[in-house]
Design an enzyme around this catalytic site. Structure first.
Site, PDB file in Angstrom:
ATOM      1  CG  HIS A   1     -40.351 -39.691 -12.588  1.00  0.00           C
ATOM      2  ND1 HIS A   1     -41.354 -40.584 -12.898  1.00  0.00           N
ATOM      3  CD2 HIS A   1     -39.201 -40.243 -13.067  1.00  0.00           C
ATOM      4  CE1 HIS A   1     -40.831 -41.625 -13.539  1.00  0.00           C
ATOM      5  NE2 HIS A   1     -39.532 -41.447 -13.659  1.00  0.00           N
ATOM      6  CG  ASP A   2     -38.461 -35.382  -8.948  1.00  0.00           C
ATOM      7  OD1 ASP A   2     -37.239 -35.523  -8.815  1.00  0.00           O
ATOM      8  OD2 ASP A   2     -39.297 -36.166  -8.441  1.00  0.00           O
TER       9      ASP A   2
END
Ligand code: RIB
Ligand code: CA
Length: 311
Positions: A240-241
């Site tokens: 995600h990040d």
């Protein structure tokens, strides 16, 4: 004057936050002015310790500031089911021998933005509490923030913390509402794209084979992170990040659409939802460039090359 993008990264490490820091500090396009930390994946004490230890492992010592230990008006929700009790389970990092600055995240961010020769871009990887406090405490600062590249929300992929909401948004929906109504240009990396941003077993094997310090760190992070996600039916671990970093440093790898996003703060079932206006005839002005797809192999190559660049 370099043509690098001056950035401040706000994070809640967290396994994927740590991988995002590996990617960001190796990327030649980014001039990282500071790292700020918020409660989220774990308590602030744990996320702050994790941020410093990851940076120390990478041989980096940027300005680091602690921010909010809880959302604006809600209790903090943490995610030990995903990141473990330490927030970075599966790793065994040396303690950073240096400390964070005395200023709060928003005080440091405000000072650095005011002192900067050009507007600064924020990369946010956790709940948006620190940014909301910054914008509320210093209302004029928004004209000196070039863009916010954030990991959060979703427009078609539903939620991962509730059926409707993604973790970073639902932990502090009031903060997200302040950010999405701020008028600051937003690049939104939601679950629509991050669920596609998976590292697959052969790519992980390449990192393990390399064995350098960042490759070893990311391998350990993915191994633990995979425990939760393999039980969710993913073919690989969704990163995600790192998407919020790559969408800024390599936007050509992403498919984006400008959309109007509203944040639900009062729904019985939908609190924390990032509600996209898909109507073709809508009059609602877009407030975010929403990432919907990516060149996954090239994205993962960016991360692998970043790992190898640390030696
Ligand atoms: O929903 C995923 C997001 O929540 C990521 O930023 C992860 O680190 C957690 O903060
Ligand atoms: Ca995060």
């Amino acid at each position: 004057m370099t043509d690098k993008i001056p950035v401040i990264i706000d994070c809640d490490p967290g396994h994927d936050d740590a991988m995002a820091l590996v990617l960001a500090f190796a990327n030649q396009k980014l001039d990282i002015r500071a790292v700020t930390v918020t409660g989220g994946n774990q308590t602030l004490a744990k996320t702050l310790r994790n941020a410093k230890n990851v940076l120390h492992c990478l041989g980096k010592q940027p300005l680091v500031a602690a921010g909010a230990d809880k959302p604006l008006c809600r209790d903090l929700q943490v995610a030990p089911n995903v990141h473990g009790e330490t927030g970075l389970d599966g790793t065994n990092l040396a303690e950073a021998p240096w400390s964070e600055v005395k200023e709060s995240a928003w005080e440091l961010t405000h000072r650095l933005i005011e002192e900067s020769e050009k507007p600064i871009t924020l990369i946010t990887l956790g709940p948006l509490t620190n940014i909301a406090i910054l914008l509320s405490a210093y209302p004029k600062i928004r004209r000196r923030i070039k863009r916010i590249s954030l990991m959060g929300g979703s427009v078609l992929a539903g939620g991962n913390w509730t059926s409707a909401a993604e973790f970073n948004i639902v932990v502090d929906p009031e903060a997200a509402d302040i950010v999405f109504t701020s008028g600051i240009p937003i690049t939104m990396c939601g679950l629509d794209v991050t669920h596609k941003a998976m590292i697959l077993p052969p790519e992980l094997a390449e990192l393990k084979q390399h064995g350098g310090r960042a490759s070893k760190l990311v391998s350990e992070l993915v191994d633990f992170y995979w425990i939760f996600h393999s039980n969710q039916g993913f073919a690989g671990a969704p990163l995600h990040d790192p998407c919020a970093v790559a969408a800024l440093a390599a936007p050509e790898l992403f498919t984006m659409r400008d959309m109007h996003i509203d944040i639900e703060t009062r729904g019985t079932y939908t609190t924390g939802m990032t509600l996209a206006d898909h109507r073709m005839w809508t009059k609602a002005p877009p407030n975010a460039s929403v990432c919907l797809d990516l060149n996954r192999p090239a994205f993962i190559r960016l991360l692998i090359d970043a790992c190898k660049s640390y030696g």
